[in-house]
Design a protein around this motif. Structure first.
Motif, PDB file in Angstrom:
ATOM      1  N   SER A  44       0.826  -1.207   0.000  1.00 29.56           N
ATOM      2  CA  SER A  44       0.000   0.000   0.000  1.00 29.56           C
ATOM      3  C   SER A  44       0.862   1.259   0.000  1.00 29.56           C
ATOM      4  O   SER A  44       1.924   1.316   0.610  1.00 29.56           O
ATOM      5  CB  SER A  44      -0.900  -0.007   1.239  1.00 29.56           C
ATOM      6  N   ASP A  45       0.382   2.284  -0.691  1.00 27.19           N
ATOM      7  CA  ASP A  45       1.076   3.577  -0.691  1.00 27.19           C
ATOM      8  C   ASP A  45       0.900   4.289   0.643  1.00 27.19           C
ATOM      9  O   ASP A  45       1.659   5.189   0.972  1.00 27.19           O
ATOM     10  CB  ASP A  45       0.522   4.483  -1.813  1.00 27.19           C
ATOM     11  N   ASP A  46      -0.122   3.881   1.388  1.00 24.60           N
ATOM     12  CA  ASP A  46      -0.404   4.520   2.679  1.00 24.60           C
ATOM     13  C   ASP A  46       0.475   3.899   3.764  1.00 24.60           C
ATOM     14  O   ASP A  46       0.105   2.945   4.415  1.00 24.60           O
ATOM     15  CB  ASP A  46      -1.892   4.344   3.019  1.00 24.60           C
ATOM     16  N   LYS A  47       1.675   4.461   3.932  1.00 22.20           N
ATOM     17  CA  LYS A  47       2.638   3.883   4.876  1.00 22.20           C
ATOM     18  C   LYS A  47       2.241   4.121   6.340  1.00 22.20           C
ATOM     19  O   LYS A  47       2.831   3.562   7.247  1.00 22.20           O
ATOM     20  CB  LYS A  47       4.050   4.458   4.632  1.00 22.20           C
ATOM     21  N   ASP A  48       1.226   4.975   6.570  1.00 21.55           N
ATOM     22  CA  ASP A  48       0.762   5.218   7.941  1.00 21.55           C
ATOM     23  C   ASP A  48      -0.317   4.216   8.357  1.00 21.55           C
ATOM     24  O   ASP A  48      -0.836   4.278   9.450  1.00 21.55           O
ATOM     25  CB  ASP A  48       0.203   6.645   8.074  1.00 21.55           C
ATOM     26  N   PHE A  49      -0.662   3.324   7.443  1.00 20.53           N
ATOM     27  CA  PHE A  49      -1.679   2.312   7.713  1.00 20.53           C
ATOM     28  C   PHE A  49      -1.210   1.464   8.891  1.00 20.53           C
ATOM     29  O   PHE A  49      -0.250   0.733   8.776  1.00 20.53           O
ATOM     30  CB  PHE A  49      -1.870   1.466   6.455  1.00 20.53           C
ATOM     31  N   ASN A  50      -1.860   1.594  10.021  1.00 21.91           N
ATOM     32  CA  ASN A  50      -1.292   0.960  11.215  1.00 21.91           C
ATOM     33  C   ASN A  50      -1.795  -0.462  11.458  1.00 21.91           C
ATOM     34  O   ASN A  50      -2.692  -0.952  10.777  1.00 21.91           O
ATOM     35  CB  ASN A  50      -1.497   1.857  12.450  1.00 21.91           C
ATOM     36  N   VAL A  51      -1.173  -1.083  12.435  1.00 21.90           N
ATOM     37  CA  VAL A  51      -1.415  -2.488  12.759  1.00 21.90           C
ATOM     38  C   VAL A  51      -2.874  -2.737  13.133  1.00 21.90           C
ATOM     39  O   VAL A  51      -3.492  -3.692  12.676  1.00 21.90           O
ATOM     40  CB  VAL A  51      -0.468  -2.913  13.908  1.00 21.90           C
ATOM     41  N   GLU A  52      -3.422  -1.860  13.980  1.00 26.97           N
ATOM     42  CA  GLU A  52      -4.803  -2.042  14.426  1.00 26.97           C
ATOM     43  C   GLU A  52      -5.776  -1.938  13.245  1.00 26.97           C
ATOM     44  O   GLU A  52      -6.768  -2.660  13.190  1.00 26.97           O
ATOM     45  CB  GLU A  52      -5.158  -1.004  15.498  1.00 26.97           C
ATOM     46  N   GLU A  53      -5.461  -1.038  12.295  1.00 24.16           N
ATOM     47  CA  GLU A  53      -6.325  -0.908  11.123  1.00 24.16           C
ATOM     48  C   GLU A  53      -6.324  -2.184  10.285  1.00 24.16           C
ATOM     49  O   GLU A  53      -7.364  -2.606   9.783  1.00 24.16           O
ATOM     50  CB  GLU A  53      -5.893   0.295  10.266  1.00 24.16           C
ATOM     51  N   LEU A  54      -5.145  -2.810  10.135  1.00 17.71           N
ATOM     52  CA  LEU A  54      -5.081  -4.050   9.364  1.00 17.71           C
ATOM     53  C   LEU A  54      -5.838  -5.176  10.069  1.00 17.71           C
ATOM     54  O   LEU A  54      -6.565  -5.943   9.438  1.00 17.71           O
ATOM     55  CB  LEU A  54      -3.632  -4.474   9.104  1.00 17.71           C
TER      56      LEU A  54
END
Length: 197
Positions: free
Chosen positions: A170-180
């Motif tokens: 993903s281009d969204d490198k701020d996509f965090n662990v809890e979101e996944l």
């Protein structure tokens, strides 16, 4: 750990990091020991003290990632996970698995990518299936049926790995662990709602 052991460990880690850098730049097929040594800032003689060739470095790196992944995946209990999901909460042992993957995101992304190793995704799927299918068979006897098990294993492991790969690329490198973790559980909840229609 002695000073000598520490130095050996640090050199091997530098070589593995160099492999990832080289794979991103030129792909595994074109990686050379000469370039690995240059990138790791060591001479070729030092490289050969630790590894025979680039294939041994790749195997060591994959084994390190898979062993770490398995140590967390085996703590996941599917029944607990489903109960937690029903209560609208994140299942912490699964969050920890994702934390481990995020911690080693570059390595997982590169090895799973086009420039990496086609075999690695199969080995990752095996970690998930070996540690989850037996536990699922205790909950649902259908998992014991060999034909169903074969296809369910393919579906389950491909789904888990597919979401992880999408996240890593993903281009969204701020996509965090809890979101996944939330995405995984939203997908499970979606399938549960479909079956109740």
């Amino acid at each position: 750990m002695s000073v000598h052991e520490t130095m050996n460990y640090e050199t091997k880690q530098a070589i593995k990091k160099a492999l990832l850098i080289q794979m991103e730049e030129v792909g595994f097929q074109r990686v050379t020991v000469k370039n690995l040594a240059l990138t790791a800032n060591i001479n070729r003689g030092t490289f050969y003290i630790h590894y025979q060739d680039k294939f041994e470095v790749m195997e060591d790196l994959q084994q390190e990632l898979l062993s770490g992944l398995e140590s967390y995946v085996k703590k996941v209990q599917p029944l607990e996970a489903f109960h937690t999901l029903q209560n609208g909460q994140l299942y912490q042992p699964f969050v920890v698995v994702i934390h481990f993957i995020k911690e080693h995101a570059t390595a997982f992304r590169v090895i799973l990518g086009e420039q990496g190793s086609p075999d690695f995704s199969k080995r990752m799927k095996k970690v998930f299936s070996d540690n989850l299918l037996e536990k699922l068979s205790l909950i649902q006897a259908e998992v014991l049926d060999p034909v169903f098990r074969q296809y369910f294993q393919a579906f389950l492991t491909s789904a888990i790995l597919g979401v992880i790969q999408e996240w890593l690329e993903s281009d969204d490198k701020d996509f965090n662990v809890e979101e996944l973790a939330t995405i995984h559980f939203r997908i499970l909840r979606f399938f549960r709602h479909l079956t109740s229609l």
